[in-house]
Design an enzyme around this catalytic site. Structure first.
Site, mmCIF file in Angstrom:
data_model
loop_
_atom_site.group_PDB
_atom_site.id
_atom_site.type_symbol
_atom_site.label_atom_id
_atom_site.label_comp_id
_atom_site.label_asym_id
_atom_site.label_seq_id
_atom_site.Cartn_x
_atom_site.Cartn_y
_atom_site.Cartn_z
ATOM 1 N N GLU A 1 3.391 9.326 3.673
ATOM 2 C CA GLU A 1 4.613 10.224 2.863
ATOM 3 C C GLU A 1 4.812 10.972 2.440
ATOM 4 O O GLU A 1 3.615 11.166 1.488
ATOM 5 C CB GLU A 1 5.665 8.842 2.806
ATOM 6 N N ASP B 1 1.377 3.608 3.758
ATOM 7 C CA ASP B 1 3.185 3.220 2.353
ATOM 8 C C ASP B 1 2.541 2.802 1.602
ATOM 9 O O ASP B 1 2.516 1.434 1.484
ATOM 10 C CB ASP B 1 4.334 2.430 3.946
ATOM 11 N N ASP C 1 7.606 -2.801 4.386
ATOM 12 C CA ASP C 1 6.345 -1.388 4.033
ATOM 13 C C ASP C 1 5.890 -1.512 4.702
ATOM 14 O O ASP C 1 5.486 -0.704 5.465
ATOM 15 C CB ASP C 1 6.047 -2.146 2.589
#
Ligand SMILES: [Zn+2]
Length: 404
Positions: A280, A196, A366
């Site tokens: 992501e 992340d 996170d």
């Protein structure tokens, strides 16, 4: 597998060579600006604009009288600058087309004249380029010493071009080579990991490791502001203004170098030790419009992170899995899959309040996102890869139960 890659290193120039490099960069800049002007002129008159080949022919004719000073530099410098100009226009037209289709917002990037204020710039040379352990031989410029020995590949590669550029008084050379890259035959046996990327911490890995954000820019923002202010107070055209500009340039250079170093170390270590990396697919352009986040995000260099990881994963035989942009990786509970629609950016902890399952997970935001990304990465790999943490049951679930 034949790949094209670039190597960049610093040059160690003597005064004569530096002058020659300045002349080349000047000729490239002149040709670019002249070509831009010619293109605009011709377009206004005829509705068509000449390409790099036409322009180079025209420029060569001019060299015989009014631009005779250009004979002092390699013909590649203006020629390649005109090619760059063609590329700049191609880029602009591509963006214009995307905008017409409604796929793009923001600036179109119409080519602008290059100014000496933005630095001396660069020039590209092609032709006979020879690499030695501590020097490089270029057309017209001759043998230039390098600051680092044995970094540029001297044999087994085909050198396509060399670009010399100046930054804050330092001269660099970057060569583009075609080389044989052995494909990563053995895929990694390493663990699957979710990453992340963030602003608070640069990266949070699903195994609990956090990589703090170096905040190079923020740390030095104060100094940067002071230098910027000092520069703007100096009288235009004065020696003191030049000195202030140089100090500011040096700081910018330092920040850029440190940022590049942190990113390279992180992406290399991920690609070398992990089998699958879940990431992501951030909408960086969209996020940059949010002014509070913009500077911090640009500082971290998300886009650059992904770019580096893409090619390094290919080199070292690991795989990168991008989660869909709309996949709610932060809002989903990594324990049970419940989606917290009310989660805001300010919530640093994720608390599961799933009404159906007594889960009650309380976890760093996170880390929760990283765990979700690991699940996605793990589920998308056909091979059975060891997953740390023992959340195997969750890994079997292919999709997160999220409303689309
Ligand atoms: Zn839960």
């Amino acid at each position: 597998m034949l790949v094209i890659r670039a190597y960049k290193t610093e040059l160690d120039l003597n005064n004569q060579q530096e002058t020659a490099c300045r002349q080349h960069a000047g000729a490239a800049r002149y040709a670019y600006n002249w070509g831009l002007h010619r293109k605009q002129e011709a377009y206004k008159a005829t509705g068509k604009s000449p390409n790099a080949i036409d322009l180079h022919r025209e420029l060569n004719a001019l060299k015989q009288n009014e631009l005779s000073w250009m004979y002092a530099v390699s013909k590649c410098a203006p020629q390649e600058a005109l090619r760059n100009l063609d590329r700049a226009f191609a880029h602009f037209f591509r963006r214009a087309q995307l905008m017409q289709q409604g796929k793009l917002k923001g600036k179109l990037g119409y080519p602008r004249p290059k100014s000496k204020k933005q630095g001396l710039g660069s020039f590209r040379l092609t032709g006979s380029i020879v690499v030695f352990p501590e020097a490089i031989q270029l057309p017209r410029l001759g043998r230039l010493r390098l600051k680092e020995r044995n970094y540029l590949p001297a044999s087994g590669v085909k050198v396509l071009s060399a670009t010399v550029c100046e930054q804050a008084g330092h001269w660099y050379i970057s060569i583009q080579v075609e080389q044989e890259q052995a494909p990563a035959t053995l895929a990694h046996r390493g663990p699957v990991v979710g990453v992340d990327l963030g602003v608070q911490t640069l990266a949070t890995l699903s195994n609990g490791t956090t990589i703090p954000n170096p905040r190079h820019l923020k740390q030095r923002l104060k100094t940067l502001k002071r230098l910027q202010r000092a520069l703007s107070r100096k009288r235009k055209g004065s020696q003191n203004r030049k000195k202030a500009a140089r100090r500011l340039g040096l700081l910018h250079r330092k920040i850029a170098n440190q940022r590049a170093n942190t990113l390279h170390q992180l992406t290399a270590s991920l690609a070398k030790t992990k089998s699958v990396i879940g990431l992501e697919d951030l909408n960086v352009a969209g996020m940059l419009k949010n002014h509070h986040l913009a500077q911090a995000i640009a500082d971290v260099g998300f886009h650059e992170f992904r770019r580096q990881l893409t090619y390094k994963a290919a080199w070292y035989g690991s795989r990168m899995v991008l989660a869909d942009r709309w996949e709610p990786s932060s809002k989903t509970c990594s324990g049970c899959g419940w989606v917290d629609e009310d989660l805001t950016l300010a919530d640093r902890m994720f608390q599961c309040r799933n009404p159906q399952v007594p889960c009650g997970l309380l976890i760093n935001r996170d880390l929760n996102a990283a765990l979700n990304l690991r699940k996605l990465a793990g589920s998308s790999s056909e091979r059975q890869t060891p997953v740390e943490g023992g959340a195997l049951a969750a890994v079997m679930k292919l999709r997160w139960n999220c409303p689309r």
